[in-house]
Design an enzyme around this catalytic site. Structure first.
Site, PDB file in Angstrom:
ATOM      1  N   HIS A  67     -12.086  -3.369 -28.469  1.00 51.62           N
ATOM      2  CA  HIS A  67     -10.835  -4.047 -28.515  1.00 51.62           C
ATOM      3  C   HIS A  67     -11.027  -5.331 -28.477  1.00 51.62           C
ATOM      4  O   HIS A  67     -10.280  -6.445 -29.287  1.00 51.62           O
ATOM      5  CB  HIS A  67      -9.760  -3.468 -27.233  1.00 51.62           C
ATOM      6  CG  HIS A  67      -8.580  -3.953 -27.179  1.00 51.62           C
ATOM      7  ND1 HIS A  67      -7.365  -3.398 -27.198  1.00 51.62           N
ATOM      8  CD2 HIS A  67      -8.329  -5.242 -26.685  1.00 51.62           C
ATOM      9  CE1 HIS A  67      -6.571  -4.264 -26.913  1.00 51.62           C
ATOM     10  NE2 HIS A  67      -7.048  -5.395 -26.524  1.00 51.62           N
ATOM     11  N   GLU A  68     -11.839  -6.107 -27.502  1.00 53.75           N
ATOM     12  CA  GLU A  68     -11.886  -7.273 -27.490  1.00 53.75           C
ATOM     13  C   GLU A  68     -12.543  -8.157 -28.855  1.00 53.75           C
ATOM     14  O   GLU A  68     -12.496  -9.021 -29.133  1.00 53.75           O
ATOM     15  CB  GLU A  68     -12.646  -7.885 -26.110  1.00 53.75           C
ATOM     16  CG  GLU A  68     -11.991  -7.330 -24.745  1.00 53.75           C
ATOM     17  CD  GLU A  68     -10.708  -8.060 -24.628  1.00 53.75           C
ATOM     18  OE1 GLU A  68     -10.321  -9.227 -25.093  1.00 53.75           O
ATOM     19  OE2 GLU A  68      -9.742  -7.638 -24.116  1.00 53.75           O
ATOM     20  N   HIS A  71      -9.967  -8.640 -31.416  1.00 60.43           N
ATOM     21  CA  HIS A  71      -9.653 -10.044 -30.900  1.00 60.43           C
ATOM     22  C   HIS A  71     -10.566 -11.043 -31.469  1.00 60.43           C
ATOM     23  O   HIS A  71     -10.101 -11.981 -32.153  1.00 60.43           O
ATOM     24  CB  HIS A  71      -9.374 -10.250 -29.681  1.00 60.43           C
ATOM     25  CG  HIS A  71      -8.203  -9.435 -29.066  1.00 60.43           C
ATOM     26  ND1 HIS A  71      -6.812  -9.445 -29.654  1.00 60.43           N
ATOM     27  CD2 HIS A  71      -8.178  -8.677 -27.979  1.00 60.43           C
ATOM     28  CE1 HIS A  71      -6.226  -8.597 -28.637  1.00 60.43           C
ATOM     29  NE2 HIS A  71      -6.841  -8.335 -27.802  1.00 60.43           N
TER      30      HIS A  71
HETATM   31 ZN   LIG Z   1      -6.214  -7.305 -26.054  1.00 57.09          ZN
END
Ligand SMILES: [Zn+2]
Length: 370
Positions: A67-68, A71
């Site tokens: 998830h990170e 980003h």
């Molecule tokens: Zn996030």
């Protein structure tokens, strides 16, 4: 964020593990192995519960990393460099060296995380369907991971800054109003509100359902963290707004006393400090910058040695200094100071020091602006 271990680099981004991460890792592993799996699948043996619990927990954190990373990679592709990603008690956080310069970049970067969690959740659900008849433990792990990734996506889409949804919200406000600081103010206010609601919800759970006290406490704890981070983000945005477009030459102290490098401390104190009252000096020989000297450097030398110690042996030499340029903007200077943990930088033009910029200059300017 201090006290974090370096885990290594993925795609040039440093991964760090904060010590509070171990708390959440143990909590999730124990609650899976001790509660969730035994309740849902009563006929497994004890070691199956624990092995499944540990692996599920590790795969959950791998999902958080993904998830990170989503980003970070989308951010990088849109001109927002990410230096490191830290896993800590509330999940993961990507450290950007600067905020987005355009709402489009912010929107893409913010949305990338929840979208990746939804995709990962979908993949785990597919795996669950495929393995259902083959291995019950693996299918069960995949099912829990599918759920938790969807929960992660939905939770992050709550429109309170600094959650991803709050960033999406800010980018949309920013797009329609064109006002970055105002958009941040609104999004961080909503973020604080969400934080307070969580605290209230957590306390209500503790009183209404005493058996769920831990969940309530946890929710309140997350709420406290969110409201605190939202306030800090707003302050930071205010600074950014105030410092934008202001240059080093407007803020620097340009009448800095210049001293030669072979002057003794004794003479410096007598002839420069007593008469000018200045706290910081540019050390130059024939116009060429050699280093800078502050009162702090002088204090580190015993008084009895002032007669024999020369400025060049206690100054911060030019090789160790970070330089600023006259037209450099104030925000990037503040970031540079924070990153290198320094309080002053000489402003250099064509190899000559033309002034000095200190953290005090910047803070005084921010005070007068606000
Ligand atoms: Zn996030």
């Amino acid at each position: 964020m201090g006290s974090a271990f370096n885990l290594g680099k993925i795609f040039g981004i440093q991964f760090r593990l904060h010590y509070t991460w171990f708390v959440i890792f143990v909590l999730i592993t124990v609650s899976l192995s001790w509660q969730y799996f035994p309740l849902a699948y009563p006929d497994w043996n004890n070691s199956t519960y624990w092995v499944s619990g540990i692996f599920t927990s590790l795969l959950f954190f791998t999902s958080v990393v993904a998830h990170e990373l989503a980003h970070s990679l989308v951010g990088r592709a849109n001109g927002i460099p990410v230096k490191s990603i830290t896993l800590f008690i509330f999940g993961g956080v990507a450290h950007m060296t600067r905020e987005a310069a355009h709402h489009g970049a912010e929107l893409k970067m913010a949305a990338a995380g929840p979208i990746s969690s939804l995709v990962i959740g979908g993949l785990f659900f597919l795996l669950h369907l495929l393995l259902r008849g083959i291995s019950e433990p693996i299918a069960a792990m995949a099912f829990w991971l599918a759920q938790i990734n969807v929960v992660l996506a939905v939770f992050n889409l709550i429109p309170g800054f600094p959650l991803d949804g709050g960033r999406v919200f800010r980018s949309l406000l920013w797009r329609f109003s064109g006002d970055y600081t105002r958009s941040t103010r609104i999004a961080t206010r909503v973020g604080r509100g969400v934080g307070y609601l969580f605290i209230l919800g957590g306390i209500s759970i503790i009183f209404l359902f005493p058996g769920q006290w831990f969940g309530g406490l946890w929710l309140a704890f997350i709420g406290w963290f969110l409201s605190r981070t939202a306030s800090a983000s707003y302050r930071q945005a205010q600074w950014q707004g105030a410092l934008q477009g202001v240059t080093a030459s407007e803020l620097m102290t340009s009448d800095c006393p210049v001293v030669p490098s072979d002057v003794t401390i004794n003479r410096l104190v007598q002839e420069y400090i007593f008469t000018s009252g200045r706290q910081c000096f540019l050390v130059t020989d024939e116009g060429e910058l050699k280093g800078i000297l502050t009162l702090g450097d002088i204090k580190s030398v015993a008084r009895s040695n002032w007669e024999v110690t020369q400025v060049n042996s206690i100054m911060t030499p030019v090789e160790k200094l970070k330089m600023a340029y006259p037209d450099q903007d104030a925000l990037s200077m503040l970031e540079q100071m924070d990153e290198n943990n320094i309080n002053q930088m000489p402003v250099v033009s064509e190899g000559r020091a033309v002034g000095l910029i200190t953290r005090d200059n910047l803070i005084r300017f921010l005070r007068t602006r606000s």
